[in-house]
Design a protein around this motif. Sequence first.
Motif, PDB file in Angstrom:
ATOM      1  N   ARG A  24       0.830  -1.202   0.000  1.00 62.03           N
ATOM      2  CA  ARG A  24       0.000   0.000   0.000  1.00 62.03           C
ATOM      3  C   ARG A  24       0.866   1.254   0.000  1.00 62.03           C
ATOM      4  O   ARG A  24       0.624   2.199  -0.744  1.00 62.03           O
ATOM      5  CB  ARG A  24      -0.915  -0.043   1.225  1.00 62.03           C
ATOM      6  CG  ARG A  24      -2.056   0.890   1.180  1.00 62.03           C
ATOM      7  CD  ARG A  24      -3.075   0.620   2.271  1.00 62.03           C
ATOM      8  NE  ARG A  24      -2.516   0.612   3.603  1.00 62.03           N
ATOM      9  CZ  ARG A  24      -2.589  -0.398   4.455  1.00 62.03           C
ATOM     10  NH1 ARG A  24      -3.203  -1.503   4.119  1.00 62.03           N
ATOM     11  NH2 ARG A  24      -2.055  -0.308   5.653  1.00 62.03           N
ATOM     12  N   ASN A  25       1.927   1.254   0.817  1.00 58.75           N
ATOM     13  CA  ASN A  25       2.837   2.406   0.864  1.00 58.75           C
ATOM     14  C   ASN A  25       3.591   2.576  -0.448  1.00 58.75           C
ATOM     15  O   ASN A  25       3.803   3.691  -0.914  1.00 58.75           O
ATOM     16  CB  ASN A  25       3.806   2.267   2.031  1.00 58.75           C
ATOM     17  CG  ASN A  25       3.124   2.434   3.366  1.00 58.75           C
ATOM     18  OD1 ASN A  25       2.049   3.020   3.451  1.00 58.75           O
ATOM     19  ND2 ASN A  25       3.731   1.901   4.414  1.00 58.75           N
ATOM     20  N   SER A  28       1.295   4.039  -2.995  1.00 62.29           N
ATOM     21  CA  SER A  28       1.064   5.443  -2.682  1.00 62.29           C
ATOM     22  C   SER A  28       2.245   6.302  -3.129  1.00 62.29           C
ATOM     23  O   SER A  28       2.054   7.380  -3.698  1.00 62.29           O
ATOM     24  CB  SER A  28       0.840   5.599  -1.176  1.00 62.29           C
ATOM     25  OG  SER A  28       0.721   6.942  -0.837  1.00 62.29           O
ATOM     26  N   ASP A  32       2.389   9.350  -5.946  1.00 62.84           N
ATOM     27  CA  ASP A  32       2.951  10.665  -5.635  1.00 62.84           C
ATOM     28  C   ASP A  32       4.033  11.053  -6.643  1.00 62.84           C
ATOM     29  O   ASP A  32       4.090  12.196  -7.102  1.00 62.84           O
ATOM     30  CB  ASP A  32       3.531  10.692  -4.225  1.00 62.84           C
ATOM     31  CG  ASP A  32       2.447  10.663  -3.154  1.00 62.84           C
ATOM     32  OD1 ASP A  32       1.284  10.985  -3.476  1.00 62.84           O
ATOM     33  OD2 ASP A  32       2.783  10.310  -2.008  1.00 62.84           O
TER      34      ASP A  32
END
Length: 62
Positions: A24-25, A28, A32
């Motif tokens: 998930r990180n 993300s 970005d």
Amino acid sequence: MKKGMALTAIGLGAAYLMRNKDARNKLSRQFDEFNDTPMRGDRKDHNQKSESNKGLLGRFLN
């Protein structure tokens, strides 16, 4: 049939992301970085000098 398979794949991907914090990180961070990418024709750094005398590898190895 194809629509059901696509929805199943999306559901499984969402379930994986819900349970795996590292994935998930990572996703993300990728969003970005993509958001910070300039559009075609736009430049982030307008003051960058052209180093044409060094050649292609010279610019990357500096």
